[in-house]
Design an enzyme around this catalytic site. Structure first.
Site, PDB file in Angstrom:
ATOM      1  N   SER A   1       0.820  -1.211   0.000  1.00 16.64           N
ATOM      2  CA  SER A   1       0.000   0.000   0.000  1.00 16.64           C
ATOM      3  C   SER A   1       0.855   1.264   0.000  1.00 16.64           C
ATOM      4  CB  SER A   1      -0.908   0.018   1.229  1.00 16.64           C
ATOM      5  OG  SER A   1      -1.684  -1.150   1.295  1.00 16.64           O
TER       6      SER A   1
HETATM    7  N1  SAH Z   1      -0.880  -3.732   3.685  1.00 12.49           N
HETATM    8  C1  SAH Z   1      -0.379  -4.614   2.657  1.00 12.49           C
HETATM    9  C2  SAH Z   1      -1.371  -4.592   1.509  1.00 12.49           C
HETATM   10  C3  SAH Z   1      -1.316  -5.775   0.641  1.00 12.49           C
HETATM   11  S1  SAH Z   1      -2.513  -5.767  -0.667  1.00 12.49           S
HETATM   12  C4  SAH Z   1       0.974  -4.103   2.232  1.00 12.49           C
HETATM   13  O1  SAH Z   1       1.180  -2.897   2.342  1.00 12.49           O
HETATM   14  O2  SAH Z   1       1.811  -4.874   1.774  1.00 12.49           O
HETATM   15  C5  SAH Z   1      -3.832  -6.677   0.054  1.00 12.49           C
HETATM   16  C6  SAH Z   1      -3.559  -8.116   0.367  1.00 12.49           C
HETATM   17  O3  SAH Z   1      -4.792  -8.703   0.782  1.00 12.49           O
HETATM   18  C7  SAH Z   1      -3.067  -8.965  -0.798  1.00 12.49           C
HETATM   19  O4  SAH Z   1      -1.824  -9.498  -0.494  1.00 12.49           O
HETATM   20  C8  SAH Z   1      -4.147 -10.063  -0.932  1.00 12.49           C
HETATM   21  O5  SAH Z   1      -3.610 -11.326  -1.276  1.00 12.49           O
HETATM   22  C9  SAH Z   1      -4.749 -10.073   0.452  1.00 12.49           C
HETATM   23  N2  SAH Z   1      -6.099 -10.633   0.564  1.00 12.49           N
HETATM   24  C10 SAH Z   1      -7.144 -10.489  -0.285  1.00 12.49           C
HETATM   25  N3  SAH Z   1      -8.209 -11.166   0.188  1.00 12.49           N
HETATM   26  C11 SAH Z   1      -7.849 -11.749   1.367  1.00 12.49           C
HETATM   27  C12 SAH Z   1      -8.503 -12.575   2.327  1.00 12.49           C
HETATM   28  N4  SAH Z   1      -9.785 -12.964   2.200  1.00 12.49           N
HETATM   29  N5  SAH Z   1      -7.813 -12.988   3.415  1.00 12.49           N
HETATM   30  C13 SAH Z   1      -6.506 -12.614   3.586  1.00 12.49           C
HETATM   31  N6  SAH Z   1      -5.832 -11.841   2.707  1.00 12.49           N
HETATM   32  C14 SAH Z   1      -6.490 -11.404   1.608  1.00 12.49           C
END
Ligand code: SAH
Length: 209
Positions: free
Chosen positions: A52
């Site tokens: 993010s």
């Molecule tokens: N805060 C993180 C954002 C990652 S993007 C960072 O800064 O790195 C959002 C993430 O949510 C992705 O990696 C995706 O695989 C995950 N995601 C999507 N649906 C999900 C679910 N049901 N349970 C767990 N993770 C999920």
């Protein structure tokens, strides 16, 4: 990066700014993108996901109003950067990531930074993590069609949950839900764009919205 968070975006929580000043964000992005790690943008990580934008990490963390004693549930650990920020500001972080490779890498990075109060597990976070419930705070870092019911249930009275919610998979509004004695209050904190939350109480893996 942190000066921009303060001056341009008006992030005021000193503890959030201090943690983001010291935490090495370049360790959470692919090696080829390390030089862009402190820029004001999201970046691609493995498995088509993103780390993010620093502003959104700061804003969501600020909305949680952490004091250091909280038990926090995080859904969508991704790179683990947000997980590490939360671990520095709360007592214990339980993080869920649905992509196994990302969950493994996130946990390894966090350990390598000597952070021992955060656990990353791989499963569908829309179900919550009942074993450690109830939570003082919940942060969801992927866009949901609505607030998943199990997350509302696993929130403590007086606790709050921050989540991007939107009618399409592409755009959302940042919502803060606060659990009161007998209900929930919902606040709108503006437009945002996250990758979709995929799971039982989220979007289905195939459908386009
Ligand atoms: N805060 C993180 C954002 C990652 S993007 C960072 O800064 O790195 C959002 C993430 O949510 C992705 O990696 C995706 O695989 C995950 N995601 C999507 N649906 C999900 C679910 N049901 N349970 C767990 N993770 C999920």
């Amino acid at each position: 990066m942190v000066e921009r968070l303060r001056e341009h975006y008006g992030i005021r929580d000193r503890r959030v700014l201090d943690v983001m000043l010291t935490l090495p964000r370049h360790l959470f992005v692919p090696e080829a993108l390390e030089s862009r790690a402190y820029g004001d943008h999201a970046l691609p990580i493995a498995a088509n996901q993103t780390i993010s934008q620093p502003f959104i990490v700061a804003r969501m963390t600020e909305l949680l109003e952490l004091e250091g004693t909280e038990r926090v549930l995080e859904i969508g650990a991704g790179s683990g950067y947000q997980t590490a920020v939360l671990a520095k500001l709360a007592a214990q972080v339980y993080a869920i990531e649905r992509i196994a490779e990302l969950a493994r890498q996130a946990q390894a990075r966090i350990r390598s930074l000597d952070i021992h109060n955060a656990t990353v597990k791989c499963f569908d976070g829309t179900l919550g993590w009942s074993a450690h419930a109830p939570y003082d705070r919940i942060l969801v870092a992927a866009g949901a069609p609505e607030v998943p019911e199990p997350l509302l249930t696993q929130l403590k009275v007086g606790g709050c949950l921050v989540i991007p919610v939107g009618d399409t998979r592409e755009s959302q509004h940042l919502v803060r839900a606060i659990r009161t004695e007998d209900n929930y209050e919902f606040e709108d904190h503006g437009a945002c764009a996250f990758v979709p939350l995929i799971g039982h109480y989220g979007w289905s893996p195939e459908s386009k919205g």
